[in-house]
Design a protein around this motif. Structure first.
Motif, PDB file in Angstrom:
ATOM      1  N   GLU A  60       0.916  -1.267  -0.016  1.00 48.91           N
ATOM      2  CA  GLU A  60       0.031  -0.005   0.013  1.00 48.91           C
ATOM      3  C   GLU A  60       1.060   1.131  -0.004  1.00 48.91           C
ATOM      4  O   GLU A  60       1.701   1.353   0.854  1.00 48.91           O
ATOM      5  CB  GLU A  60      -1.027   0.049   1.090  1.00 48.91           C
ATOM      6  CG  GLU A  60      -1.963   1.309   1.249  1.00 48.91           C
ATOM      7  CD  GLU A  60      -2.770   1.284   2.586  1.00 48.91           C
ATOM      8  OE1 GLU A  60      -3.376   2.327   2.755  1.00 48.91           O
ATOM      9  OE2 GLU A  60      -2.579   0.440   3.399  1.00 48.91           O
ATOM     10  N   ASN A  61       0.588   2.056  -1.080  1.00 51.66           N
ATOM     11  CA  ASN A  61       1.375   3.444  -1.207  1.00 51.66           C
ATOM     12  C   ASN A  61       0.895   4.439  -0.286  1.00 51.66           C
ATOM     13  O   ASN A  61      -0.380   4.949  -0.762  1.00 51.66           O
ATOM     14  CB  ASN A  61       1.582   3.610  -2.638  1.00 51.66           C
ATOM     15  CG  ASN A  61       2.729   2.622  -3.403  1.00 51.66           C
ATOM     16  OD1 ASN A  61       2.072   1.818  -3.950  1.00 51.66           O
ATOM     17  ND2 ASN A  61       3.706   2.555  -3.003  1.00 51.66           N
ATOM     18  N   VAL A  62       1.382   4.935   0.703  1.00 46.87           N
ATOM     19  CA  VAL A  62       0.986   6.203   1.268  1.00 46.87           C
ATOM     20  C   VAL A  62       2.114   7.278   1.168  1.00 46.87           C
ATOM     21  O   VAL A  62       2.816   7.552   2.121  1.00 46.87           O
ATOM     22  CB  VAL A  62       0.637   5.707   2.827  1.00 46.87           C
ATOM     23  CG1 VAL A  62      -0.123   7.053   3.609  1.00 46.87           C
ATOM     24  CG2 VAL A  62      -0.359   4.524   2.795  1.00 46.87           C
ATOM     25  N   GLY A  63       2.096   7.954   0.195  1.00 40.35           N
ATOM     26  CA  GLY A  63       3.019   9.015  -0.036  1.00 40.35           C
ATOM     27  C   GLY A  63       2.611  10.200   0.808  1.00 40.35           C
ATOM     28  O   GLY A  63       1.505  10.478   1.015  1.00 40.35           O
ATOM     29  N   LEU A  69       3.905  10.520   6.421  1.00 42.50           N
ATOM     30  CA  LEU A  69       2.096  10.279   6.592  1.00 42.50           C
ATOM     31  C   LEU A  69       2.174   8.710   6.574  1.00 42.50           C
ATOM     32  O   LEU A  69       1.254   8.173   7.483  1.00 42.50           O
ATOM     33  CB  LEU A  69       1.694  10.753   5.223  1.00 42.50           C
ATOM     34  CG  LEU A  69       1.436  12.261   5.032  1.00 42.50           C
ATOM     35  CD1 LEU A  69       0.854  12.785   3.661  1.00 42.50           C
ATOM     36  CD2 LEU A  69       0.930  12.785   6.484  1.00 42.50           C
ATOM     37  N   GLY A  70       2.831   8.011   5.802  1.00 41.75           N
ATOM     38  CA  GLY A  70       2.703   6.410   5.741  1.00 41.75           C
ATOM     39  C   GLY A  70       3.266   6.052   7.000  1.00 41.75           C
ATOM     40  O   GLY A  70       2.731   4.892   7.627  1.00 41.75           O
ATOM     41  N   ALA A  71       4.393   6.280   7.747  1.00 40.12           N
ATOM     42  CA  ALA A  71       4.964   5.984   9.111  1.00 40.12           C
ATOM     43  C   ALA A  71       3.690   6.221  10.098  1.00 40.12           C
ATOM     44  O   ALA A  71       3.804   5.385  10.913  1.00 40.12           O
ATOM     45  CB  ALA A  71       6.229   6.711   9.075  1.00 40.12           C
ATOM     46  N   ALA A  72       3.149   7.284   9.954  1.00 38.80           N
ATOM     47  CA  ALA A  72       2.342   7.576  11.011  1.00 38.80           C
ATOM     48  C   ALA A  72       0.966   6.702  10.961  1.00 38.80           C
ATOM     49  O   ALA A  72       0.526   6.240  11.882  1.00 38.80           O
ATOM     50  CB  ALA A  72       1.790   8.964  10.859  1.00 38.80           C
ATOM     51  N   LYS A  73       0.767   6.334   9.768  1.00 42.64           N
ATOM     52  CA  LYS A  73      -0.611   5.345   9.568  1.00 42.64           C
ATOM     53  C   LYS A  73      -0.100   3.960  10.144  1.00 42.64           C
ATOM     54  O   LYS A  73      -1.107   3.242  10.924  1.00 42.64           O
ATOM     55  CB  LYS A  73      -0.835   5.239   7.894  1.00 42.64           C
ATOM     56  CG  LYS A  73      -1.966   4.422   7.908  1.00 42.64           C
ATOM     57  CD  LYS A  73      -2.374   3.836   6.344  1.00 42.64           C
ATOM     58  CE  LYS A  73      -3.454   3.122   6.164  1.00 42.64           C
ATOM     59  NZ  LYS A  73      -4.155   3.215   4.919  1.00 42.64           N
ATOM     60  N   VAL A  74       1.083   3.365  10.128  1.00 39.99           N
ATOM     61  CA  VAL A  74       1.361   2.129  10.710  1.00 39.99           C
ATOM     62  C   VAL A  74       1.567   2.336  12.070  1.00 39.99           C
ATOM     63  O   VAL A  74       1.346   1.528  12.929  1.00 39.99           O
ATOM     64  CB  VAL A  74       2.701   1.814  10.120  1.00 39.99           C
ATOM     65  CG1 VAL A  74       3.173   0.445  10.814  1.00 39.99           C
ATOM     66  CG2 VAL A  74       2.435   1.664   8.575  1.00 39.99           C
ATOM     67  N   ALA A  75       2.127   3.585  12.685  1.00 40.73           N
ATOM     68  CA  ALA A  75       2.248   3.693  14.229  1.00 40.73           C
ATOM     69  C   ALA A  75       0.964   3.646  14.881  1.00 40.73           C
ATOM     70  O   ALA A  75       0.683   3.360  15.974  1.00 40.73           O
ATOM     71  CB  ALA A  75       2.904   5.116  14.342  1.00 40.73           C
ATOM     72  N   LYS A  76      -0.253   3.936  14.030  1.00 42.88           N
ATOM     73  CA  LYS A  76      -1.347   4.012  14.586  1.00 42.88           C
ATOM     74  C   LYS A  76      -2.300   2.970  14.424  1.00 42.88           C
ATOM     75  O   LYS A  76      -3.412   2.725  14.701  1.00 42.88           O
ATOM     76  CB  LYS A  76      -2.409   5.442  14.319  1.00 42.88           C
ATOM     77  CG  LYS A  76      -1.534   6.734  14.751  1.00 42.88           C
ATOM     78  CD  LYS A  76      -2.141   7.910  13.980  1.00 42.88           C
ATOM     79  CE  LYS A  76      -1.497   9.376  14.425  1.00 42.88           C
ATOM     80  NZ  LYS A  76      -1.973  10.412  13.752  1.00 42.88           N
TER      81      LYS A  76
END
Length: 322
Positions: A60-63, A69-76
């Motif tokens: 999943e590309n979260v640029g 932004l992508g790192a924050a999504k995984v952290a949460k």
């Protein structure tokens, strides 16, 4: 007695659930757009992980925002092992580049292991008068304040390498940021900018085709691919200790069960020995990590050291993002 039985039953169910991991597709978030070098590594890794994990692995590309932004999504994300993060050196440089991050780099993730290291190359426009690194240094000194140093944007690999190169040679250059590697490379080829330091994944083809001037590689040892083997290292060229690689690591949300982390790490170790994966990465000029940094603890120690390495360089340059 009833409380004990209920508690024991819940524990047994929980253990059974984790024992079945994975029971559904796993998503690896790549915090950059599709088609870039990190996306390529992610897709190669996903393919290599499928067999040892026994599950479908989706990218999943979260640029956006330099990968934050992508790192924050995984952290949460839920700490269940079904959402992972593949990130590059930006994991260590973002704490210095960004005044405020929506996560804590060292506290909000479980570190699973390093995947690879991608060397960098110092290249120049095809019409640049210099042909060797010593000639380049003389040209840079003779043109102080006039040299345009391209990069793919704040926090990009080319930006970081350029910052370290400038601070090491102590020659001021005009930094020209672009929105991605492609436009930066196009302007370098067209002679609108002078030099750039970027990953072999982006430069090998141009070097092999003779479309750019290639001066040196950023590793302490020469590279093996034929297109790069003749290039000297910056270390042997006089910049002692100069060593920049764009590494990639795998992460899970904080709190992911230890048993799940162990399964993912075991699968990662198997993937890094997969012949097809190794072949694909070597074709990009990447070096597969085989030392103890494939383990979570050493991976985290490495990132801590990288944060300490890059923090003073970034702060000295005064280039921040909000």
């Amino acid at each position: 007695m009833k409380k004990f039985l209920v508690g024991g039953a819940l524990a047994a169910v929980s253990a059974a659930v984790w024992a079945q991991y994975p029971s559904k597709p796993i998503t690896i978030v790549v915090p950059f757009t599709a088609g870039g070098p990190t996306d390529k590594v992610g897709r190669d890794l996903a393919e290599a992980l499928r067999k040892p994990l026994g599950a479908t692995v989706i990218i999943e590309n979260v640029g956006g925002a330099g990968g934050t932004l992508g790192a924050a999504k995984v952290a949460k994300a839920a700490p269940d092992g079904y959402t992972l993060l593949l990130h590059h050196i930006g994991m260590a440089t973002s704490p210095s580049l960004y005044r405020s991050l929506p996560y804590k780099t060292l506290d909000d993730f479980e570190y699973l292991g390093l995947v690879n290291e991608v060397p960098m190359t110092l290249i120049g426009r095809p019409t640049l008068p210099a042909n060797t690194y010593p000639e380049l240094v003389k040209w840079l000194e003779a043109n102080k304040g006039k040299v345009n140093l391209a990069n793919a944007g704040l926090g990009a690999a080319s930006h970081l390498c350029g910052l370290l190169f400038q601070s090491t040679v102590k020659i001021d250059m005009t930094t020209v940021p672009y929105k991605g590697t492609a436009p930066a490379m196009n302007d370098l080829l067209g002679g609108q900018v002078d030099i750039m330091c970027d990953q072999t994944t982006n430069t090998s083809g141009q070097i092999e085709a003779g479309k750019v001037k290639a001066f040196a590689v950023t590793t302490t040892q020469r590279l093996k691919p034929a297109a790069l083997a003749k290039l000297p290292t910056l270390d042997e060229s006089g910049l002692k200790g100069f060593n920049v690689t764009i590494w990639h690591g795998l992460y899970a949300p904080k709190g992911t069960p230890a048993a799940t982390l162990e399964k993912i790490n075991t699968a990662l170790r198997a993937a890094l020995k997969d012949a097809d994966f190794i072949k694909r990465e070597e074709a990009l000029g990447a070096v597969i990590v085989t030392d103890n940094r494939v383990g979570g603890a050493e991976h985290k120690k490495f990132v801590e050291a990288e944060i300490e390495k890059w923090s003073p360089v970034i702060k000295a340059a005064g280039q921040y993002a909000d």
